[in-house]
Scaffold this motif. Structure first.
Motif, short mmCIF file in Angstrom:
data_model
loop_
_atom_site.label_atom_id
_atom_site.label_comp_id
_atom_site.label_asym_id
_atom_site.label_seq_id
_atom_site.Cartn_x
_atom_site.Cartn_y
_atom_site.Cartn_z
N ILE A 144 0.86 -1.19 0.00
CA ILE A 144 0.00 0.00 0.00
C ILE A 144 0.90 1.24 0.00
O ILE A 144 1.83 1.35 0.80
N TYR A 145 0.60 2.19 -0.90
CA TYR A 145 1.30 3.47 -0.98
C TYR A 145 0.29 4.59 -0.76
O TYR A 145 -0.78 4.60 -1.39
N GLY A 146 0.67 5.55 0.14
CA GLY A 146 -0.26 6.61 0.49
C GLY A 146 -0.35 7.72 -0.53
O GLY A 146 -1.28 8.54 -0.47
N SER A 147 0.58 7.81 -1.47
CA SER A 147 0.52 8.88 -2.45
C SER A 147 1.16 8.41 -3.75
O SER A 147 1.85 7.38 -3.79
N TYR A 148 0.95 9.22 -4.79
CA TYR A 148 1.50 8.89 -6.10
C TYR A 148 3.02 8.97 -6.09
O TYR A 148 3.70 8.15 -6.71
N LEU A 149 3.55 9.96 -5.35
CA LEU A 149 5.00 10.13 -5.33
C LEU A 149 5.70 9.01 -4.59
O LEU A 149 6.91 8.81 -4.76
N ALA A 150 4.98 8.30 -3.73
CA ALA A 150 5.59 7.20 -2.99
C ALA A 150 5.80 5.95 -3.86
O ALA A 150 6.50 5.02 -3.47
N LEU A 151 5.12 5.91 -5.04
CA LEU A 151 5.25 4.74 -5.91
C LEU A 151 6.67 4.63 -6.44
O LEU A 151 7.38 5.63 -6.57
N PRO A 152 7.14 3.45 -6.78
CA PRO A 152 8.47 3.30 -7.35
C PRO A 152 8.60 4.12 -8.65
O PRO A 152 7.63 4.36 -9.37
N GLN A 153 9.83 4.51 -8.94
CA GLN A 153 10.10 5.34 -10.10
C GLN A 153 9.68 4.65 -11.40
O GLN A 153 9.13 5.27 -12.30
N ALA A 154 9.92 3.35 -11.49
CA ALA A 154 9.57 2.61 -12.71
C ALA A 154 8.07 2.63 -12.96
O ALA A 154 7.62 2.66 -14.11
#
Length: 407
Positions: free
Chosen positions: A71-81
């Motif tokens: 689970i990621y709380g924001s879009y920026l927390a997602l992996p770069q790929a």
């Protein structure tokens, strides 16, 4: 030609079989990939429901209980790929990376502390993908089975091509072996399909062609044989006319030759058309009476020398034109052999018409174009499936005609 047909049919069946196998293989792969994606999507949706319930209970995002889903709380927390392949506005995505990871992303619109919040579920499904592992693990077995099935299909296609084309090959071989004048019979004529119909039509065509060739050969032979005598007689008469004036006897001989040629030509053309003339029910007595009237008009002969023993009505199966030619020529032959004073009797009994003429005693045997034309009279009778027989004698000359009675 038959080999090319078989090869073409085999190529079509084999191509269709291989194409069908490839299509079903591709369809199976598509179904497998779609099933994997649907399964992963179903897992993400179930996890999304569980995350929403925990958020309402605890008021915060808690880690997923699955080791595949993060689970990621924001879009920026997602992996770069993932961010490089998925825009911020997208609600779901499938991301392939060059390092071997395979991600499925699902965006969640949640409410935390009264404020809307977009979170993301990221599933790294590379460890659980099945289809991508089939090739290295069981690809050899699948390829072997596929090749075996294709080989079996090609064998079946070859057998079907040979089975379907074999009747045509046999028909072509039998047609090639047909010799002029021989009886034509194709083994496939009793088949109930199109090949049987073709064989029957070929038999009919071959028979009609052979009949036409036989009539052509007979016509050419008869023209050469039957017209030579009257032509020779006319030529000799005209040759003598150069040295001496043409006498009454010479004129009579010349007229006789012309009459013989005309009668012979009529018979020849009737025989050439015999197969096209329709068979019918003919009243024979009426034909005989017409022939007798013509005889009285063409020859100076006393009708009192005629004896008739005929039924009131006499129906026979034949052709009117051929019957008239046959009787006219028989009567003319009777007068030629018997002379103008001969007696002629005609009687009919048990399907036999007898024409008898007297011959003056001591008269030498007379021969004209009509004498060797007995073959033409026989062919006239045979064209109607009749028969005719000649019985020469010293005092009488009899001709028996065996008719085909009405059924």
């Amino acid at each position: 030609m038959s080999k090319s047909i078989r090869r073409s049919l085999f190529a079509v069946l084999a191509g269709f079989t291989v194409l069908l196998c490839l299509c079903y293989t591709g369809l199976a792969l598509v179904i497998a990939y779609v099933t994997e994606d649907m399964l992963v999507q179903r897992l993400l949706e179930r996890e999304a429901v569980a995350v929403g319930q925990r958020l309402r209970q605890h008021g915060e995002l808690t880690p997923s209980g699955s080791d595949l889903i993060t689970i990621y709380g924001s879009y920026l927390a997602l992996p770069q790929a993932v961010r490089e392949k998925m825009p911020a506005s997208a609600t779901r995505a499938e991301v392939f990376t060059t390092t071997g990871q395979h991600y499925h992303v699902l965006a969640l619109d949640l409410v935390a502390a009264g404020q809307p919040q977009r979170s993301y579920l990221l599933a790294d499904v590379a460890p659980v993908l099945v289809v991508s592992r089939l090739v290295p693990e069981v690809g050899g077995v699948v390829l072997g089975v596929a090749l075996a099935l294709i080989a079996l299909a090609l064998l079946l296609a070859y057998w079907l091509a040979r089975l379907l084309v074999q009747p045509l090959q046999r028909l072509a071989q039998e047609a090639k072996q047909c010799a002029p004048g021989s009886a034509v019979h194709f083994s496939a004529r009793d088949r109930p399909d199109e090949i049987g119909f073709l064989a029957r039509r070929l038999e009919t065509t071959f028979d009609a062609l052979q009949s036409a060739l036989q009539r052509e050969h007979a016509f050419a032979r008869d023209v050469s044989h039957e017209l030579r005598t009257p032509l020779t007689l006319m030529h000799n008469t005209l040759a003598l006319a150069d040295a001496h004036p043409l006498s009454a006897e010479g004129q009579a001989q010349l007229q006789q030759g012309v009459d013989d040629m005309r009668a012979t030509i009529e018979v020849l053309f009737a025989l050439a058309r015999a197969e096209q003339l329709p068979g019918e029910l003919v009243e024979l007595r009426g034909c005989i009476e017409q022939c007798l009237l013509r005889l009285l008009d063409d020859f100076s002969w006393d009708a009192g020398l005629l004896t008739l023993e005929l039924p009131e009505r006499l129906d026979v199966a034949g052709n009117g034109q051929l019957i008239m030619l046959l009787i006219n020529n028989c009567l003319a032959n009777a007068l030629f052999h018997g002379g103008p004073d001969c007696r002629i009797s005609m009687a009919f009994a048990q399907g036999r018409l007898s024409i008898v003429n007297t011959v003056p005693p001591g008269q030498p045997q007379r021969v004209q174009g009509f004498a060797h034309g007995q073959n033409l009279l026989l062919r006239l009778a045979q064209a109607m499936r009749w028969d005719i027989r000649f019985h020469p004698g010293e005092a009488h000359y009899r001709v028996d005609i065996f008719t085909l009675q009405k059924q």
